[in-house]
Write a protein that holds these residues in place. Sequence first.
Motif, short mmCIF file in Angstrom:
data_model
loop_
_atom_site.label_atom_id
_atom_site.label_comp_id
_atom_site.label_asym_id
_atom_site.label_seq_id
_atom_site.Cartn_x
_atom_site.Cartn_y
_atom_site.Cartn_z
N GLY A 50 15.30 -10.52 39.90
CA GLY A 50 15.16 -9.56 41.03
C GLY A 50 14.46 -8.42 40.61
N LEU A 51 13.95 -7.60 41.28
CA LEU A 51 13.48 -6.34 41.18
C LEU A 51 13.34 -5.32 42.22
N VAL A 52 13.81 -4.15 42.01
CA VAL A 52 13.68 -2.88 42.94
C VAL A 52 12.97 -1.66 42.40
N GLY A 53 11.87 -1.48 43.08
CA GLY A 53 11.22 -0.10 42.23
C GLY A 53 10.60 0.55 43.33
N PHE A 54 9.97 1.69 42.81
CA PHE A 54 9.34 2.54 43.76
C PHE A 54 8.13 3.23 42.93
N THR A 55 7.05 3.65 43.85
CA THR A 55 5.90 4.53 43.17
C THR A 55 5.56 5.38 44.14
N THR A 56 5.43 6.67 43.78
CA THR A 56 5.04 7.77 44.61
C THR A 56 4.13 8.65 43.98
N PRO A 57 3.25 9.26 44.82
CA PRO A 57 2.15 10.25 44.56
C PRO A 57 2.91 11.37 43.88
N ILE A 58 2.14 11.95 42.89
CA ILE A 58 2.44 13.18 42.46
C ILE A 58 1.32 14.39 42.51
N THR A 59 0.09 13.88 42.33
CA THR A 59 -1.04 14.57 42.79
C THR A 59 -2.13 13.57 43.30
N PRO A 60 -3.18 14.04 43.98
CA PRO A 60 -4.08 12.97 44.42
C PRO A 60 -4.68 12.07 43.16
N TRP B 91 -2.65 11.14 40.41
CA TRP B 91 -1.31 10.62 39.60
C TRP B 91 -0.45 10.07 40.45
N GLN B 92 0.19 9.10 39.88
CA GLN B 92 1.26 8.51 40.68
C GLN B 92 2.52 8.10 39.56
N ALA B 93 3.64 8.35 40.04
CA ALA B 93 4.74 7.98 39.10
C ALA B 93 5.81 6.79 39.68
N GLY B 94 6.12 5.90 38.81
CA GLY B 94 7.01 5.00 39.44
C GLY B 94 7.99 4.60 38.43
N GLY C 240 9.43 2.46 33.46
CA GLY C 240 8.72 3.64 34.28
C GLY C 240 7.50 3.61 34.11
N GLN C 241 6.63 4.26 34.73
CA GLN C 241 5.26 4.12 34.85
C GLN C 241 4.55 5.59 35.26
N LEU C 242 3.43 5.66 34.81
CA LEU C 242 2.58 6.91 35.06
C LEU C 242 1.21 6.51 35.30
N ILE C 243 0.70 6.52 36.53
CA ILE C 243 -0.60 5.89 36.90
C ILE C 243 -1.76 6.82 37.18
N GLY C 244 -2.72 6.80 36.54
CA GLY C 244 -3.77 7.71 36.93
C GLY C 244 -4.98 6.72 37.33
N THR C 245 -5.54 7.36 38.82
CA THR C 245 -6.33 6.52 39.49
C THR C 245 -7.61 7.43 39.79
N ASN C 246 -8.49 6.87 40.14
CA ASN C 246 -9.97 7.38 40.61
C ASN C 246 -10.57 8.55 39.67
N PHE C 247 -10.50 8.41 38.30
CA PHE C 247 -11.06 9.38 37.51
C PHE C 247 -12.49 9.63 37.59
#
Length: 132
Positions: A71-81, A83-86, A118-125
Amino acid sequence: MINVLADRRKTPLLAIANALFSGLTVPSPTSLEPARTVPAQSIRELLASGLYSLEDLRNVVSGTTSNTIQGLVGFTTPITPHWQAGADIRLTDVGEIPRLDSLGFPGQGRNRSTALGGQLIGTNFYSIATPM
């Protein structure tokens, strides 16, 4: 974004070939002693020995294959355009395999583990840089 995973399955997958790993033996073809046995090398050999039926092999495989629950429960939320954290929490429970004294199979205890991630995701650099 919210992520949810629920999974229940047999581990390893149920397959009649798994009977070969359960310790079943057949009479030794090279021994003069009728009681001497050796590990089976194929399903055909197990069936030809006359000691096991196909239903017996199915029961052995079913009895020596555990249930696994994940089982897994998680979330991801935008911090800036860009960067996302989860975060997530995961549970894995590999069920007990019962002891089979008739086969000399020792069995295996239950194994349960829980993990936090935990994760920190950078996108669209590449689109951040301005063209010259």
